[in-house]
Design an enzyme around this catalytic site. Structure first.
Site, PDB file in Angstrom:
ATOM      1  N   GLU A 150      -6.576   7.591  -3.891  1.00 16.38           N
ATOM      2  CA  GLU A 150      -6.344   8.810  -3.109  1.00 16.38           C
ATOM      3  C   GLU A 150      -6.606  10.070  -3.916  1.00 16.38           C
ATOM      4  OE1 GLU A 150      -4.365   6.164  -3.090  1.00 16.38           O
ATOM      5  OE2 GLU A 150      -4.640   5.469  -1.040  1.00 16.38           O
ATOM      6  N   HIS A 203       4.851   2.160   5.272  1.00 14.97           N
ATOM      7  CA  HIS A 203       3.931   2.477   6.371  1.00 14.97           C
ATOM      8  C   HIS A 203       4.633   3.267   7.466  1.00 14.97           C
ATOM      9  CE1 HIS A 203       2.495  -1.226   4.437  1.00 14.97           C
ATOM     10  NE2 HIS A 203       1.286  -0.819   4.735  1.00 14.97           N
TER      11      HIS A 203
END
Lengths: 410, 332
Positions: free
Chosen positions: B55, B124
């Site tokens: 990322e 998540h």
């Protein structure tokens, strides 16, 4: 008893010891040839662990990299020497200015001048450097106006950044110098992104990332190398190995890696290690790497092997952690002295002309400094408007910032 | 909403050659939530491509590209995975315009699915919006309908500054009224599920009043817009529900007008309560509307604990909890 022990790397010498660089291999100039521009990482091992040198101890230029550079005119050499001396004059004057309280902070690049000065002279118009805070030499060799350079250091109305940034965190888009962050490592991967944009536009420009040996430990070093390896953009990734990360010995960032350049080979990126105190080696390898990137051969890493002769910054005292006179013992000498010796040997330069040029450059910087200081220093502050705090946070000032600016009284 | 987001990227890629889309699995495959499906086939690998699982590289590359003049719209696969990029977003993208005195700017969008309700466990399901609203230089957007999702994403891509674009993944396929055991509804039955094919924008920084009312103001965003609707219905109140849509910059005018009218306010979000965005909302409401308030402003939020897996529905703010808060503010 456990056979396992941990390792904690130590420098060869601490303050109470004599400098010791005996572990550094000083192969002679000419030991390594000039590889083809399309060399692959697996063929790069000798270049990644060796050291490209052009100037020998007597100032003689020798070997294939000297040939690659071709005949340099006396003017070209003088330009390089003047760049480095001008850099040194700025560093010296600004170090003193900080000591006089005229600015909050300064940071010299003494001993490393050849790297930025030489590299910048090989870049083209529109190429972009992503520098660390010790590459002010790129600005000097880009002929960046000293008024802007010093204005930034004094945060006065000549500061192109209007006082927003810590002194030395320059930004000069028109001179190929990206805004310095100060968070180490972050800009290495941004350079790769910029280079990808150049490739996508097909504009034949390149980017150059800069990082110190210490910050090669940061996650963004990995991000940059991996991305560069994956997408093959036109980027030259420079590692300036100056042996010290503030007080931390380079071995703490290197671990058991043989060199920083060698680390790149695992990513599949060709890498080359260079004597960063040898102006001609800098010119030669920069030329090669920049041509390689522009020629579509993908990324390349250069490890510039050098020594941070000065303190980390004006907030640092290296006598607390490293051997006294270590800089003088550096086996690759001083970049100014070495180029000077070469020019004298060629008959292009004399000790007298050198002294005269140094005096001229010191006077030039002093004169600019005087003019810039008239616009305000920390002793005599004339800061830019506090309203600058609120401008440029966004393209259009949102309502909440407008209210806060009003609350401040502007 | 997935098709709406895809359409937003599609029209943006079509209109502006400097728009570029990348992230993990977004290229050939089209994203784990299918938001970029077909875009690589249509625009080619140079415009839509896969990245390594990194990322800080995804956003770091985007910062460099944006500074050069491209308009990257990158995907972080889950908001929970954004943290390696937090340095690049908060210290680099957010400040580049300011620190360089506008020599360099950073027009990029970081899209990321946010929030819970999908049995995703703690990696998540998180709602990290407050970690971005605290950062000067960012814009933070969270749509709650397909129509807004497209219009806001197009506006975000066209915006000259970095935008964090949070996509409430629980409502990717349809509105969610908090009835996790009930049958799921898809967007085709919802009026805001209708998404024009052509280019349009929904302006950043403007809230939407999704239900007019006079009893109490509910400030919320994302999935909780629907859970709040269900709670209002259950409580039998004439509540005004405001979908903030953009958290930064905040549409204080719409909030102020509503709370001045109702005199009561409940703030609802999925994110953990302490130092959550609700704290900011309540601070603004009391400062702007104190003399109109008839009761303390209440918060319904995720509990201050890591997001659980098996106990998801004890954690996720329910319509019942919201209804209780609504009743409580009506008591005073």
């Amino acid at each position: 008893m456990s056979k396992v022990t941990l390792s904690y790397p130590h420098p060869p010498a601490r303050p109470d010891q004599a400098p010791d660089f005996s572990r550094i291999d000083r192969s002679a100039p000419g030991a390594l040839d000039v590889p083809p521009l399309d060399i692959t990482a697996q063929d790069c091992w000798p270049y990644a662990v060796g050291l490209i040198r052009v100037l020998d101890d007597d100032g003689q230029a020798a070997g294939p990299w000297a040939d690659y550079l071709g005949d340099l005119t006396a003017d070209r050499l003088k330009q390089g020497l003047r760049d480095m001396l001008r850099m040194r004059a700025v560093d010296q004057r600004m170090q003193n200015a900080q000591r006089q309280g005229k600015t909050s902070f300064y940071l010299q690049c003494t001993g490393e001048e050849a790297i930025g000065c030489g590299f910048q002279r090989q870049l083209g118009e529109g190429d972009m450097n992503f520098p660390t805070y010790r590459q002010q030499s790129l600005l000097i060799a880009a002929d960046y106006p000293l008024e802007s350079l010093l204005g930034q250091l004094y945060s006065n109305d000549l500061d192109p950044l209007q006082g927003r940034q810590l002194p030395i965190m320059h930004s000069a888009r028109d001179y190929g110098f990206f805004s310095i962050s100060g968070n180490l490592g972050t800009q290495y991967v941004q350079a790769v992104g910029w280079a990808m944009a150049c490739a996508l536009r097909g504009n034949d420009k390149i980017a150059a990332g800069w990082i110190g040996d210490g910050a090669t430990a940061s996650n963004d070093f990995h991000s940059a190398l991996l991305s560069a390896s994956v997408y093959q953009p036109p980027v030259v990734l420079n590692v300036v190995n100056n042996q010290w990360a503030i007080s931390t010995y380079t071995g703490v960032a290197a671990g058991r890696s043989q060199t920083y350049a060698a680390r790149a080979l695992g990513y599949g990126i060709p890498a080359i290690r260079v004597d960063g105190n040898d102006y001609l080696a800098v010119l030669a390898v920069s030329k090669w790497a920049i041509e390689r990137a522009r020629g579509g051969h993908g990324p390349v890493i250069i490890e510039w092997f050098t020594y941070r002769a000065a303190a980390h910054s004006t907030s640092d005292d290296p006598s607390a952690y490293r051997a006294k006179d270590e800089a003088a013992a550096w086996p690759f000498g001083d970049p100014v002295e070495r180029l000077k010796a070469h020019m004298i040997l060629r008959g292009d330069w004399t000790e007298d002309r050198h002294e005269q040029t140094w005096a001229e450059l010191l006077a030039e910087v002093a004169e600019v400094q005087k003019r810039v200081e008239a616009h305000g220093t920390f002793v005599n502050p004339k800061p830019v408007s506090p309203a600058a705090i609120f401008t440029g946070v966004y393209a259009d000032m949102p309502e909440h910032l407008r209210r806060q600016r009003q609350e401040m009284g502007y | 909403m997935i098709e709406a987001l895809r359409s937003a990227m599609d029209v943006s890629l079509e209109r502006d050659p400097s728009v570029i889309v990348f992230g993990e699995d977004v290229g050939y495959f089209g994203g784990v939530f299918r938001c970029t499906a077909g875009l690589q086939a249509k625009y080619g690998e140079a415009r839509v491509f896969d990245t390594p699982i990194n990322e800080s590289a995804i956003v770091g590359l985007a910062v460099g590209m944006a500074a050069e003049g491209m308009k990257p719209c990158v995907e972080v696969q889950f908001a929970d995975y954004v943290f390696p990029a937090y340095d690049q977003i908060t210290q680099e993208a957010a400040r580049l315009r300011h620190r360089s005195n506008q020599q360099f700017t950073c027009p990029l969008v970081v899209r990321m699915p946010t929030g819970g309700g999908i049995f995703g466990g703690q990696t998540h399901s998180q709602s990290p919006e407050a970690l971005f609203t605290h950062v000067a230089g960012l814009k933070v957007v969270i749509p709650s309908t397909p129509y807004d999702a497209k219009g806001l994403l197009v506006a975000a891509i066209e915006d000259p500054d970095p935008v964090i674009f949070l996509e409430p993944k629980r409502i990717y396929n349809g509105p969610f009224y908090g009835d996790h055991a009930g049958t799921s509804v898809n967007w085709s039955s919802h009026p805001a599920g209708e998404v024009p094919e052509e280019h349009y924008t929904v302006p950043l920084g403007k809230a939407a009043v999704t239900r007019s009312g006079s009893d109490v103001t509910v400030l919320t965003y994302g999935t909780m817009v629907y859970v709040a609707e269900a709670a209002v219905k259950a409580a039998g109140l004439d509540a005004e529900i405001i979908d903030l849509r953009t958290l930064l910059p905040l549409d204080l005018e719409t909030i102020r007008a509503s709370v001045e009218k109702t005199g009561r306010c409940v703030v609802v979000h999925e994110a953990t309560r302490t130092s959550g965005f609700g704290a900011e909302l309540i601070a603004e409401v009391q400062e702007a509307c104190f003399w109109h308030l008839k009761a303390p402003v209440l918060r319904v939020a995720g509990w201050d604990a890591p997001y659980p897996h098996a106990q998801e529905w004890d954690y996720f703010p329910s319509a019942e909890r919201i209804a209780r808060a609504l009743s409580k503010v009506m008591e005073d």
